[in-house]
Scaffold this motif. Structure first.
Motif, PDB file in Angstrom:
ATOM      1  N   LEU A 323      35.894  71.606 -34.303  1.00 23.09           N
ATOM      2  CA  LEU A 323      35.854  73.125 -34.461  1.00 23.09           C
ATOM      3  C   LEU A 323      36.021  73.982 -35.550  1.00 23.09           C
ATOM      4  CD1 LEU A 323      37.461  73.976 -30.800  1.00 23.09           C
ATOM      5  CD2 LEU A 323      34.968  73.569 -31.335  1.00 23.09           C
ATOM      6  N   GLY A 324      36.639  72.926 -36.400  1.00 24.56           N
ATOM      7  CA  GLY A 324      36.763  73.420 -37.869  1.00 24.56           C
ATOM      8  C   GLY A 324      38.281  74.000 -38.328  1.00 24.56           C
ATOM      9  N   ARG A 325      38.462  73.863 -39.551  1.00 25.41           N
ATOM     10  CA  ARG A 325      39.839  74.228 -40.073  1.00 25.41           C
ATOM     11  C   ARG A 325      39.933  75.716 -39.854  1.00 25.41           C
ATOM     12  NH1 ARG A 325      39.358  72.063 -44.153  1.00 25.41           N
ATOM     13  NH2 ARG A 325      40.509  69.895 -43.987  1.00 25.41           N
ATOM     14  N   LYS A 326      38.964  76.659 -39.899  1.00 25.13           N
ATOM     15  CA  LYS A 326      39.253  77.832 -39.860  1.00 25.13           C
ATOM     16  C   LYS A 326      39.663  78.395 -38.596  1.00 25.13           C
ATOM     17  CE  LYS A 326      37.002  82.363 -40.551  1.00 25.13           C
ATOM     18  NZ  LYS A 326      35.614  83.037 -40.843  1.00 25.13           N
ATOM     19  N   VAL A 327      39.058  77.598 -37.497  1.00 27.47           N
ATOM     20  CA  VAL A 327      39.320  78.022 -35.938  1.00 27.47           C
ATOM     21  C   VAL A 327      40.562  77.480 -35.658  1.00 27.47           C
ATOM     22  CG1 VAL A 327      38.680  77.509 -33.570  1.00 27.47           C
ATOM     23  CG2 VAL A 327      36.996  77.817 -35.468  1.00 27.47           C
ATOM     24  N   ARG A 328      40.922  76.379 -36.155  1.00 22.56           N
ATOM     25  CA  ARG A 328      42.273  75.836 -35.914  1.00 22.56           C
ATOM     26  C   ARG A 328      43.413  76.834 -36.501  1.00 22.56           C
ATOM     27  NH1 ARG A 328      46.982  72.722 -38.091  1.00 22.56           N
ATOM     28  NH2 ARG A 328      48.127  71.568 -36.517  1.00 22.56           N
ATOM     29  N   GLY A 329      43.116  77.386 -37.842  1.00 26.60           N
ATOM     30  CA  GLY A 329      44.223  78.614 -37.975  1.00 26.60           C
ATOM     31  C   GLY A 329      44.110  79.760 -37.230  1.00 26.60           C
ATOM     32  N   GLU A 330      42.973  79.903 -36.783  1.00 26.05           N
ATOM     33  CA  GLU A 330      42.966  81.376 -35.866  1.00 26.05           C
ATOM     34  C   GLU A 330      43.741  80.988 -34.559  1.00 26.05           C
ATOM     35  OE1 GLU A 330      38.915  81.894 -35.507  1.00 26.05           O
ATOM     36  OE2 GLU A 330      38.545  82.826 -37.214  1.00 26.05           O
ATOM     37  N   PHE A 331      43.603  79.931 -34.235  1.00 19.34           N
ATOM     38  CA  PHE A 331      44.315  79.507 -32.876  1.00 19.34           C
ATOM     39  C   PHE A 331      45.688  79.715 -33.092  1.00 19.34           C
ATOM     40  CE2 PHE A 331      40.527  77.046 -30.759  1.00 19.34           C
ATOM     41  CZ  PHE A 331      40.005  78.254 -30.380  1.00 19.34           C
ATOM     42  N   ARG A 332      46.335  78.971 -34.236  1.00 23.53           N
ATOM     43  CA  ARG A 332      47.734  78.964 -34.429  1.00 23.53           C
ATOM     44  C   ARG A 332      48.282  80.194 -34.723  1.00 23.53           C
ATOM     45  NH1 ARG A 332      50.221  74.272 -34.622  1.00 23.53           N
ATOM     46  NH2 ARG A 332      52.035  75.425 -36.024  1.00 23.53           N
ATOM     47  N   ASN A 333      47.399  81.172 -35.126  1.00 29.35           N
ATOM     48  CA  ASN A 333      48.080  82.485 -35.427  1.00 29.35           C
ATOM     49  C   ASN A 333      48.142  83.548 -34.045  1.00 29.35           C
ATOM     50  OD1 ASN A 333      48.468  82.347 -38.165  1.00 29.35           O
ATOM     51  ND2 ASN A 333      46.412  82.707 -38.500  1.00 29.35           N
ATOM     52  N   LYS A 334      47.691  82.939 -33.143  1.00 27.19           N
ATOM     53  CA  LYS A 334      47.766  83.498 -31.689  1.00 27.19           C
ATOM     54  C   LYS A 334      49.070  83.589 -31.135  1.00 27.19           C
ATOM     55  CE  LYS A 334      42.677  82.959 -30.234  1.00 27.19           C
ATOM     56  NZ  LYS A 334      42.703  84.572 -30.153  1.00 27.19           N
ATOM     57  N   SER A 335      49.422  84.361 -30.140  1.00 26.99           N
ATOM     58  CA  SER A 335      50.649  84.650 -29.730  1.00 26.99           C
ATOM     59  C   SER A 335      51.256  83.167 -29.070  1.00 26.99           C
ATOM     60  CB  SER A 335      50.941  85.699 -28.684  1.00 26.99           C
ATOM     61  OG  SER A 335      50.543  86.759 -29.282  1.00 26.99           O
ATOM     62  N   LEU A 336      52.465  82.980 -28.942  1.00 31.36           N
ATOM     63  CA  LEU A 336      53.123  81.899 -28.230  1.00 31.36           C
ATOM     64  C   LEU A 336      53.498  82.237 -26.715  1.00 31.36           C
ATOM     65  CD1 LEU A 336      54.206  79.135 -28.850  1.00 31.36           C
ATOM     66  CD2 LEU A 336      56.567  80.210 -29.183  1.00 31.36           C
ATOM     67  N   TYR A 337      52.739  81.554 -25.976  1.00 32.67           N
ATOM     68  CA  TYR A 337      52.844  81.899 -24.371  1.00 32.67           C
ATOM     69  C   TYR A 337      54.033  80.694 -23.913  1.00 32.67           C
ATOM     70  CZ  TYR A 337      49.023  85.018 -24.133  1.00 32.67           C
ATOM     71  OH  TYR A 337      47.849  85.784 -24.171  1.00 32.67           O
ATOM     72  N   LEU A 338      54.699  81.037 -22.939  1.00 35.38           N
ATOM     73  CA  LEU A 338      55.985  80.415 -22.325  1.00 35.38           C
ATOM     74  C   LEU A 338      55.687  80.823 -20.763  1.00 35.38           C
ATOM     75  CD1 LEU A 338      58.045  81.328 -25.151  1.00 35.38           C
ATOM     76  CD2 LEU A 338      58.527  79.131 -24.391  1.00 35.38           C
ATOM     77  N   VAL A 339      55.818  79.742 -19.830  1.00 36.96           N
ATOM     78  CA  VAL A 339      55.803  79.980 -18.480  1.00 36.96           C
ATOM     79  C   VAL A 339      56.959  79.477 -17.877  1.00 36.96           C
ATOM     80  CG1 VAL A 339      53.153  79.804 -18.341  1.00 36.96           C
ATOM     81  CG2 VAL A 339      54.676  77.734 -18.253  1.00 36.96           C
ATOM     82  N   ALA A 340      57.441  80.049 -16.816  1.00 35.92           N
ATOM     83  CA  ALA A 340      58.756  79.778 -16.141  1.00 35.92           C
ATOM     84  C   ALA A 340      58.477  78.450 -15.347  1.00 35.92           C
ATOM     85  CB  ALA A 340      58.833  80.786 -15.168  1.00 35.92           C
ATOM     86  N   LYS A 341      59.016  77.538 -15.983  1.00 39.28           N
ATOM     87  CA  LYS A 341      59.030  76.074 -15.554  1.00 39.28           C
ATOM     88  C   LYS A 341      60.260  75.315 -15.517  1.00 39.28           C
ATOM     89  CE  LYS A 341      56.649  72.119 -14.404  1.00 39.28           C
ATOM     90  NZ  LYS A 341      56.253  71.754 -13.029  1.00 39.28           N
ATOM     91  N   GLN A 342      60.905  74.870 -14.540  1.00 43.43           N
ATOM     92  CA  GLN A 342      61.779  74.047 -14.248  1.00 43.43           C
ATOM     93  C   GLN A 342      61.610  72.689 -14.908  1.00 43.43           C
ATOM     94  OE1 GLN A 342      65.089  74.664 -12.895  1.00 43.43           O
ATOM     95  NE2 GLN A 342      65.344  72.990 -14.254  1.00 43.43           N
ATOM     96  N   ASN A 343      62.514  72.241 -15.908  1.00 47.45           N
ATOM     97  CA  ASN A 343      62.452  70.925 -16.497  1.00 47.45           C
ATOM     98  C   ASN A 343      63.544  69.948 -15.572  1.00 47.45           C
ATOM     99  OD1 ASN A 343      62.566  68.649 -18.089  1.00 47.45           O
ATOM    100  ND2 ASN A 343      63.767  69.583 -19.750  1.00 47.45           N
ATOM    101  N   LYS A 344      62.719  68.994 -14.937  1.00 47.51           N
ATOM    102  CA  LYS A 344      63.372  68.181 -13.936  1.00 47.51           C
ATOM    103  C   LYS A 344      64.406  67.281 -14.955  1.00 47.51           C
ATOM    104  CE  LYS A 344      59.679  68.534 -10.635  1.00 47.51           C
ATOM    105  NZ  LYS A 344      58.815  67.592  -9.977  1.00 47.51           N
TER     106      LYS A 344
END
Length: 498
Positions: A323-344
């Protein structure tokens, strides 16, 4: 794990960013070598350098090897035409070898592709596409796969009815949640998963809805060695004071407490709709009556944090060649998402862990999946990437229905992760031409089988996180055997109905 029938023996090792490192493919003969007079020495060299190897026992029904790229072998050289006019037979420029697998992600080599027993050489790609530009015709395997795809297509009216019902329920729910005591007043809705990625198969009966809460900067502390699970603490008193009541005794933000509070609100608001909690799932599941069946809606509590992605993701998302280096940079600049998930894997299960989520990035990649920006648009070239994904999803889904206990560890995310890695290994849109469905499916399936054999499937965003744990190797072995059985018998499971 020992090699299985229908799969080439693969030497161990790791490629770049944790991908399994398969053996180098045979080098196809050059066009020049093909045009030389077929003396004995030339024939011997041709066999050594370009002859396709015999097909393994677990091959598909006849699907000849692809022609090598380069000058169109269907056009005879000028010298041959002249010879033909003088009454001599023209030399034949046959296609020799198989389609090069292409580089793997990060510069490694692609895994072996299941091959077909081919009585003769495959027609040049340009000629095949000219004969069947819409991909309607092709090999017996291609016809069979397209027939399966036609059965997996969602009915337009069914989609409209189901999505309208879900939108009505979710909109009411979000309004009610926002009007409560302020704990969740800032949530926003985000559709995720296969329906919103346009790869849902069979029925529009499952929807994933993320309820996204923006949160100020958090401190992330890894709670195991996967790089996917974290404890969350506030670096300073948060602006969102209402979140303080969700801290545990160690001042960590408790996923369990937040989910419990959200579940109570949902239960009060949807009294006429059943809800359930799946073991180990970060979702609250609603079951909406839609005769003659039900629609399952997963409500997923998600924190959105405006800060850099953690170090465990540094070597992931290797999409530069796709998809290209530019697209990768745009993705990595997006917010960080975290979901409530139990680590077994926690020694003491307190319910205060959170898992990284990249659903928003996955959705963006799925819906803009071409190297060319017009791939699969209304007036752009078509590819078969999503068709291949649907087919493998369906295969694993059918096997899970037949062997629920043995394959309970597997889910569609394994298939999707293998798909993203395959898109990186074969990044060009021409690698996924819509008329080459059978060949493309075999490449993708070959990589998935390779991962099962090695019990190694790196998370696409967190390379050190192996989704095929060695602890579950028995499940990987079982699925590998079942898929090889399907290969050997021409996919009989595609003909079954459950």
């Amino acid at each position: 794990m020992p090699p299985k029938e229908g799969l080439q023996d693969i030497s161990p090792g790791e490629g770049t960013h944790g991908l399994p490192s398969p053996p180098p493919p045979r080098v196809p003969a050059t066009a020049a070598a093909q045009r030389r007079s077929p003396h004995r020495g030339d024939r011997r060299r041709l066999r050594k350098t370009g002859q396709a190897p015999p097909a393994p026992r677990g091959s598909f029904p006849p699907s000849p090897p692809a022609a090598e790229p380069g000058p169109d072998p269907s056009r005879a050289p000028q010298r041959d035409r002249a010879t033909a006019r003088r009454g001599r037979p023209a030399r034949q420029t046959s296609a020799v070898g198989r389609l090069p697998a292409g580089p793997a992600a990060g510069g490694g080599e692609a895994p072996p592709t299941p091959q077909s027993r081919a009585p003769g050489g495959r027609a040049p790609a340009a000629r095949r596409r000219a004969a069947a530009p819409d991909g309607a015709a092709g090999t017996p395997l291609a016809l069979r796969l397209r027939e399966v795809l036609s059965r997996l297509s969602l009915g337009r009216q069914d989609v409209s009815d189901a999505s309208g019902l879900v939108n009505q329920v979710v909109s009411h729910l979000i309004q009610a949640i926002r009007s409560q005591d302020g704990s969740f007043s800032s949530i926003e809705r985000l559709g995720a998963g296969s329906y919103y990625e346009h790869v849902k198969i069979s029925e529009p009966n499952e929807f994933d809805i993320m309820l996204v809460m923006p949160v100020a900067r958090l401190q992330l502390d890894e709670c195991d060695d996967t790089g996917a699970y974290y404890y969350l603490t506030f670096k300073r008193n948060p602006k969102e004071k209402y979140l303080l009541k969700f801290l545990d005794e160690d001042k960590k933000l408790s996923a369990f407490k937040m989910l419990q509070a959200l579940r109570e609100i949902i239960k009060r608001e949807v009294k006429n709709i059943k809800s359930k909690k799946k073991a180990g799932s970060p979702a609250i599941t609603l079951l909406i009556k839609n005769p003659p069946a039900e629609i399952s809606v997963d409500i997923i509590l998600t924190l959105e944090v405006q800060q850099s992605w953690p170090p465990s993701t540094q070597d992931g998302l290797k999409i530069e060649q796709w998809l290209g280096r530019k697209v990768r940079g745009e993705f990595r600049n997006k917010s960080l998402y975290l979901v409530a998930k139990q680590n077994k894997n926690e020694k003491v299960l307190k319910g205060n862990t959170w898992r990284l989520s990249f659903s928003h990035i996955e959705k963006a990649m799925m819906n803009n999946h071409g190297r060319s920006k017009t791939c699969c648009e209304s007036d752009g070239p078509k590819c078969c990437r999503k068709s291949c994904l649907k087919l493998l999803k369906y295969l694993v889904e059918q096997l899970k229905m037949e062997y629920p206990k043995e394959l309970e560890k597997f889910c569609s995310y394994h298939v999707k992760t293998a798909f993203f890695h395959s898109c990186v290994m074969w990044p060009n849109d021409t690698d996924w031409h819509v008329g080459d469905l059978d060949h493309c499916f075999q490449k993708y399936l070959g990589y998935f089988l390779h991962c099962l054999q090695k019990s190694q499937l790196p998370h696409f965003f967190i390379p050190k996180y192996n989704l095929l744990s060695l602890e579950d190797k028995a499940s990987s072995d079982f699925l590998l055997r079942q898929i090889n059985d399907e290969l050997n018998n021409g996919f009989p499971i595609f003909q079954k109905s459950y």
